[in-house]
Each structure stands twice: as structure tokens, then as C-alpha cells.
Design a protein around this motif. Structure first.
Motif, PDB file in Angstrom:
ATOM      1  N   ASN A   1       0.857  -1.185   0.000  1.00 32.20           N
ATOM      2  CA  ASN A   1       0.000   0.000   0.000  1.00 32.20           C
ATOM      3  C   ASN A   1       0.896   1.238   0.000  1.00 32.20           C
ATOM      4  OD1 ASN A   1      -1.960   1.943   0.318  1.00 32.20           O
ATOM      5  ND2 ASN A   1      -2.772   1.137   2.248  1.00 32.20           N
TER       6      ASN A   1
ATOM      7  N   CYS B   1      -9.787  -4.561  -0.972  1.00 30.01           N
ATOM      8  CA  CYS B   1     -10.201  -3.557  -1.958  1.00 30.01           C
ATOM      9  C   CYS B   1     -11.427  -4.053  -2.711  1.00 30.01           C
ATOM     10  CB  CYS B   1      -9.063  -3.277  -2.938  1.00 30.01           C
ATOM     11  SG  CYS B   1      -7.504  -2.834  -2.138  1.00 30.01           S
TER      12      CYS B   1
ATOM     13  N   VAL C   1     -11.708   5.168  -2.785  1.00 29.70           N
ATOM     14  CA  VAL C   1     -10.924   5.551  -3.954  1.00 29.70           C
ATOM     15  C   VAL C   1     -11.863   5.939  -5.089  1.00 29.70           C
ATOM     16  CG1 VAL C   1      -9.067   3.940  -3.346  1.00 29.70           C
ATOM     17  CG2 VAL C   1     -10.796   3.235  -5.009  1.00 29.70           C
TER      18      VAL C   1
ATOM     19  N   ASN D   1      -5.009  -3.746   2.733  1.00 27.78           N
ATOM     20  CA  ASN D   1      -6.430  -3.433   2.591  1.00 27.78           C
ATOM     21  C   ASN D   1      -7.154  -4.514   1.811  1.00 27.78           C
ATOM     22  OD1 ASN D   1      -6.409  -0.932   3.907  1.00 27.78           O
ATOM     23  ND2 ASN D   1      -5.855   0.170   2.044  1.00 27.78           N
TER      24      ASN D   1
ATOM     25  N   ASN E   1      -3.966  11.119   2.343  1.00 31.63           N
ATOM     26  CA  ASN E   1      -4.561  10.851   1.039  1.00 31.63           C
ATOM     27  C   ASN E   1      -3.480  10.780  -0.031  1.00 31.63           C
ATOM     28  OD1 ASN E   1      -6.920  11.071   2.474  1.00 31.63           O
ATOM     29  ND2 ASN E   1      -7.488  13.073   1.647  1.00 31.63           N
TER      30      ASN E   1
ATOM     31  N   GLU F   1      -5.551   7.133  -9.750  1.00 34.23           N
ATOM     32  CA  GLU F   1      -6.473   6.812  -8.667  1.00 34.23           C
ATOM     33  C   GLU F   1      -6.216   7.743  -7.493  1.00 34.23           C
ATOM     34  OE1 GLU F   1      -7.785   2.620  -7.421  1.00 34.23           O
ATOM     35  OE2 GLU F   1      -6.165   3.049  -5.997  1.00 34.23           O
ATOM     36  N   TYR F   2      -7.291   8.227  -6.878  1.00 35.78           N
ATOM     37  CA  TYR F   2      -7.180   9.046  -5.672  1.00 35.78           C
ATOM     38  C   TYR F   2      -7.685   8.236  -4.489  1.00 35.78           C
ATOM     39  CZ  TYR F   2      -7.386  13.013  -2.502  1.00 35.78           C
ATOM     40  OH  TYR F   2      -7.186  13.855  -1.441  1.00 35.78           O
ATOM     41  N   ARG F   3      -6.803   8.061  -3.483  1.00 40.58           N
ATOM     42  CA  ARG F   3      -7.107   7.247  -2.304  1.00 40.58           C
ATOM     43  C   ARG F   3      -7.264   8.162  -1.091  1.00 40.58           C
ATOM     44  NH1 ARG F   3      -2.122   3.118  -3.862  1.00 40.58           N
ATOM     45  NH2 ARG F   3      -3.038   2.452  -5.857  1.00 40.58           N
TER      46      ARG F   3
ATOM     47  N   GLU G   1      -3.524  -3.091  -2.566  1.00 40.51           N
ATOM     48  CA  GLU G   1      -3.922  -2.102  -3.560  1.00 40.51           C
ATOM     49  C   GLU G   1      -3.746  -2.628  -4.990  1.00 40.51           C
ATOM     50  OE1 GLU G   1      -5.536   0.620  -3.008  1.00 40.51           O
ATOM     51  OE2 GLU G   1      -5.437   0.277  -0.860  1.00 40.51           O
TER      52      GLU G   1
ATOM     53  N   ARG H   1     -12.165   0.698   0.764  1.00 39.61           N
ATOM     54  CA  ARG H   1     -10.995   0.052   1.334  1.00 39.61           C
ATOM     55  C   ARG H   1     -11.259  -0.272   2.803  1.00 39.61           C
ATOM     56  NH1 ARG H   1     -10.629  -0.219  -3.149  1.00 39.61           N
ATOM     57  NH2 ARG H   1      -8.960   0.390  -4.588  1.00 39.61           N
TER      58      ARG H   1
ATOM     59  N   ASP I   1     -14.022  -2.664  -5.547  1.00 39.31           N
ATOM     60  CA  ASP I   1     -14.242  -1.578  -6.508  1.00 39.31           C
ATOM     61  C   ASP I   1     -15.428  -1.894  -7.409  1.00 39.31           C
ATOM     62  OD1 ASP I   1     -11.950  -0.182  -5.614  1.00 39.31           O
ATOM     63  OD2 ASP I   1     -10.683  -1.462  -6.862  1.00 39.31           O
TER      64      ASP I   1
END
Length: 377
Positions: A206, A356, A316, A354, A249, A302-304, A375, A344, A358
């Protein structure tokens, strides 16, 4: 205080008046183990049950020591698919040597698309899928040696075998016969792997910051057992940065290229294809194998972000773009886009592992769930 799923279970199972001591107060461990049985649904598998485990550990207490991890799982799906991977990414003390092992057994009824063009000419419509079945074994082993700060070079041996390839009975007889004729009944690929790696990430499970740059050249030879002589080149670049800088983030960027470098074309099931990278993670929003060609270009960002302050839950949003050469179908001569969002769940706060989950969307009304342990990239 930071929490993971184990803390939640401990809290719920404790007596009402019992004092709960946060596990983060314990002396830091050297080994971090995650195990989860689960059931779910993805585009490729349909409904499936699985058990998955991950072992993460450090080979020294130095602040710059990279985390090693071993991951395995067993999945059985409603489509009678059996998936058994075993991967290991081991760093020796001081990060001097990196051992990479990537192995997988599949018994895998699945769909193939993009059968137009000169490779397989069953149907000129690349949006028509055909169901085939096969068994496969993947055995990829690489050893990398440090040549500079976060910089490595090495060599490996890659072996891929497919057998009992056949069209399923649900297809029309003439289509099944043509598929069997074009695909054959088995494929065997055996060759060397020459690899260059730059990896400044401390946690590959991660990543929160750093850069990953990997070049892999794979020549395959009949003398090593391969059905044909052919070669390919892969370029994998990933970049991570915190945004905002004072938060946890993360903006994550991924660029992936998969190029056939020989005149000979790889076997059909070894061609660059959606979701057939080493981690099977490209192209969220599309079913595995949806697009295929001699060459593939791929971009994803990707924005986490955190949802709960204790780190138990995060989220995300992502978008990806993929392009394939037109060798198999002229319908692949434009960029295909995918996008989506995900949840997550922190399984282990020490290794930052994590679960995940999606949901992705693609073109041609394609959409569905995608699940990972660790991830996506």
C-alpha cells in the motif's frame, strides 16, 4: 487510534464491561499476517467463494528496509473456475537482493473477444465474445541485485503453459470447430527474463509515496521448450504522492506498456490483453480479456482517501485509458476508457494491507465489481 478489522472483531467479541486495549499499544511485531474468507461477485468469475492470506515482514529494523510479502488464495466460482496463485516479493537485509516469485494455477472457463483480423477470423465483430475453457500454469522467477540506491538489475526464468484448450459445448458447432482450429489445444512458452527495476517505495502493498519503474524484456526460445521463438517488452511506471501534502490521502499514477518486439506473433492467450498483466489488474470496468492485440498502452490514475479517522475505512476514485494495436480488429483503433469508485477495509494496520472492493464502468455498457487483497497498483 488507528484500527484494523482485527481490532473491530476484538471489540465486538469483548464483554460489555471489559477494558479493550488497543493492539497498536503492543510492541511492534516483525511479522504481520492477514487471513480472510470471503464471497463475492466479479465480471470474470460471477459469484465466487475464496480464502485469501497475506504474510508481510521486515528482514531488518532499519528505517529504510522494504517490506517483504507473501500472498496466496484459493477461489472457486459459479463458472467452475479454480484460481490458485502464490506470489512472493522478498527483500534481504539492507535491500541488497530482491527475490520475486509469481506463480498461478488456473482451471478457467472464460470469454475471449476481438476475434476479427488475421489472427482468428471467426467473427469480424470484436464485441462478440466466445466462451472457451483451459487449464494453465504460470511459473515466473526473478532475482534482482542492487546496483544503486533503490536501483536493481536481474535475470529470471518465465514459464507459461496452457492445455486442454477447447470451446464450450454451448457454442454453435461451426464456431466451436473454428475456435479449436485457430486456438489449438495447448500453448507452451518458455524463456528468459531480463529486468531493470527502480523502486523507492517502502511499502509495496500500500504505497504512500515514491516511484516504481520496471522494464522487463522476455525472449522465448524453442531450445527452452517454447512452441515458437518470440519476444516481448513491458514497461511499468508508477508514481505516488500525498495530496494534500499534510494528509494521508494519495494520488497514484500508473503507466503500462506491453509490446511485441519480434516478427513472430505470441500465442493468442499470451497476447497483450485487458486484465492479463501479472497482477491481472488492468482495465477495471471491463471483463478480463475484453481487448487484445500485439501491442497495448495503458494509463490509470487513482485518488485514495480516508473515510474514518482511525483508518479502518477508506475510499478511492479511479479512471483508466487503454489502447491496442489493430492487428486483431480494426474496432480497437481508439482509446477505451474505464472509471469507478471503491471501498478500502484495513485488514492489518502494521502492513497497511487493505481489502479492496471496486465498482468499475466501461464502454459498451460494461460494468461490475473488482476485488483485490492489497492495492490494485
Amino acid at each position: 487510534k488507528e484500527r484494523d478489522l482485527r481490532d473491530l472483531f476484538k471489540h465486538n467479541s469483548a464483554k460489555h464491561n471489559q477494558s479493550i486495549k488497543d493492539s497498536s499499544e503492543k510492541k511492534p511485531q516483525k511479522y504481520f499476517f492477514s487471513f480472510i474468507p470471503a464471497a463475492g461477485y466479479t465480471l470474470q468469475t460471477g459469484f465466487a467463494g475464496l480464502v485469501s492470506s497475506n504474510l508481510a515482514f521486515y528482514n531488518s529494523n532499519h528505517i529504510d528496509q522494504k517490506i517483504s510479502n507473501i500472498t496466496s488464495s484459493l477461489t472457486y466460482s459459479e463458472h467452475n473456475q479454480t484460481i490458485l496463485p502464490f506470489t512472493a516479493d522478498i527483500w534481504t537485509k539492507g535491500n541488497k537482493i530482491n527475490f520475486i516469485s509469481d506463480n498461478k494455477y488456473l482451471k478457467y472457463p472464460s470469454d475471449v473477444f476481438g476475434l476479427g483480423g488475421r489472427r482468428i477470423s471467426v467473427d469480424s465483430n470484436a464485441n462478440v465474445g466466445y466462451t472457451i475453457n483451459f487449464s494453465s500454469l504460470k511459473f515466473h522467477q526473478t532475482v534482482m541485485f542492487e546496483i544503486g540506491k533503490d536501483m536493481y538489475a536481474g535475470i529470471g526464468y518465465f514459464y507459461d503453459q496452457f492445455w486442454n484448450i477447447k470451446a464450450l459445448d454451448s457454442l454453435k458447432r461451426n464456431v466451436a470447430n473454428q475456435l479449436s482450429l485457430k486456438l489449438g489445444t495447448d500453448e507452451l512458452v518458455s524463456g528468459l527474463a531480463f529486468r531493470f527495476l527502480y523502486d523507492s517505495r517502502l511499502n509495496q502493498i500500500n504505497p504512500e509515496n515514491g516511484t516504481y519503474f520496471n522494464i522487463l524484456f522476455r525472449p522465448n526460445f524453442k531450445t527452452l521448450g517454447s512452441n515458437e521463438n518470440w519476444s516481448s517488452l513491458q514497461s511499468d511506471v508508477r508514481f505516488y504522492t500525498k495530496f494534500p501534502t499534510d494528509s494521508k490521502n494519495v494520488w497514484a499514477f500508473w503507466s503500462f506498456a506491453w509490446i511485441t518486439t519480434s516478427k513472430n506473433t505470441p500465442p493468442y492467450l499470451m497476447l497483450p490483453s485487458t486484465g492479463w498483466d501479472d497482477q491481472y489488474n488492468t482495465g477495471r470496468g471491463y471483463i478480463q480479456g475484453r481487448f487484445r492485440g500485439r501491442n497495448m498502452m495503458y494509463l490509470e490514475n487513482e485518488y485514495r482517501f480516508g473515510i474514518t479517522q482511525n483508518g479502518l475505512l477508506g475510499g478511492v476514485v479511479f479512471a483508466n485509458f487503454e489502447y491496442f494495436s489493430t492487428d486483431l480488429s480494426t474496432q480497437f483503433n481508439d482509446v477505451k476508457t474505464g472509471y469507478g469508485f471503491g471501498l478500502r477495509i484495513k485488514l492489518n494496520k502494521y502492513s497497511a494491507t487493505n481489502l479492496c472492493i471496486d465498482y468499475g464502468f466501461g464502454q459498451y455498457a460494461s460494468h461490475g465489481f473488482f476485488v483485490n487483497l492489497g492495492e490494485v497498483f
